[in-house]
Design a protein around this motif. Sequence first.
Motif, PDB file in Angstrom:
ATOM      1  N   TRP A   9      61.282  79.192   0.070  1.00 34.42           N
ATOM      2  CA  TRP A   9      60.871  77.904   0.628  1.00 34.42           C
ATOM      3  C   TRP A   9      60.990  76.780  -0.395  1.00 34.42           C
ATOM      4  O   TRP A   9      61.299  75.641  -0.031  1.00 34.42           O
ATOM      5  CB  TRP A   9      59.459  78.008   1.206  1.00 34.42           C
ATOM      6  N   GLY A  44      51.102  76.446   7.897  1.00 25.34           N
ATOM      7  CA  GLY A  44      52.497  76.136   7.635  1.00 25.34           C
ATOM      8  C   GLY A  44      52.736  74.650   7.797  1.00 25.34           C
ATOM      9  O   GLY A  44      53.642  74.224   8.522  1.00 25.34           O
ATOM     10  N   CYS A  45      51.948  73.844   7.105  1.00 23.17           N
ATOM     11  CA  CYS A  45      51.932  72.396   7.366  1.00 23.17           C
ATOM     12  C   CYS A  45      53.168  71.680   6.853  1.00 23.17           C
ATOM     13  O   CYS A  45      53.412  70.528   7.220  1.00 23.17           O
ATOM     14  CB  CYS A  45      50.686  71.774   6.763  1.00 23.17           C
ATOM     15  N   GLY A  46      53.973  72.332   5.988  1.00 26.17           N
ATOM     16  CA  GLY A  46      55.196  71.702   5.503  1.00 26.17           C
ATOM     17  C   GLY A  46      54.924  70.370   4.828  1.00 26.17           C
ATOM     18  O   GLY A  46      54.017  70.242   3.988  1.00 26.17           O
ATOM     19  N   ASP A  65      50.259  75.679   3.157  1.00 23.44           N
ATOM     20  CA  ASP A  65      51.679  76.018   3.088  1.00 23.44           C
ATOM     21  C   ASP A  65      51.936  76.808   1.821  1.00 23.44           C
ATOM     22  O   ASP A  65      51.158  76.742   0.861  1.00 23.44           O
ATOM     23  CB  ASP A  65      52.543  74.752   3.101  1.00 23.44           C
TER      24      ASP A  65
END
Length: 206
Positions: A9, A44-46, A65
């Motif tokens: 990521w 998974g807020c990115g 995240d």
Amino acid sequence: MTSEVKQHWEDRYAERDRIWSGRVNRWLAEVAASEKPGRALDLGCGEGGDTVWLAEHGWQVLGVDISDTALGRAAAEVATRGLADRVQFVQMNLSEAFPEGTFDLVSAQFLQSMVHLDRERIFAAAARAVAPGGVLVIVDHGAAPPWAPEHIREHVFPGVEEVLATVDLGDGQWQRVRAERVERDAMGPDGQQAVLIDNLIVLRRL
């Protein structure tokens, strides 16, 4: 495993200064708009598009995240908008750990990955984290967008009931508010117009 997934990521976010649009996910906004603001957990807020929107609409938000890069961008956006008193961020591999506490809204928006992601573990923990009267919102890709690489377009995505079967609700009592296949208009990276298919699941703890 964590280091490999995290690196994946970090590499993804290093590709561009911004990966996502910065706009709130449509289905989350639709659900949250009808709820009384309280505590929200954004899994998974990115880069923080959903987190920012929730905070601007009165929620106290914890964004989680695995990517430090994504969280740095999200925190910068929060600071720019003067929302730091409403938002916290935590770096965490949700396949191995989960935030403590309960929340009035737990959101998992497109929590799908080409690298290891223990969705059953995450969804079970997400359900346990919903406070009485609160909602769990899960949105998945139901089909690949037409601009995706061929190997992704050929992938068979799970349907609504298949996704629901992976959500361990334990012994709690739940109301199935919505569990359906939905469509939304979208624009691709080169301006392509398309109608995308999503799985939308909204469950309320009674």
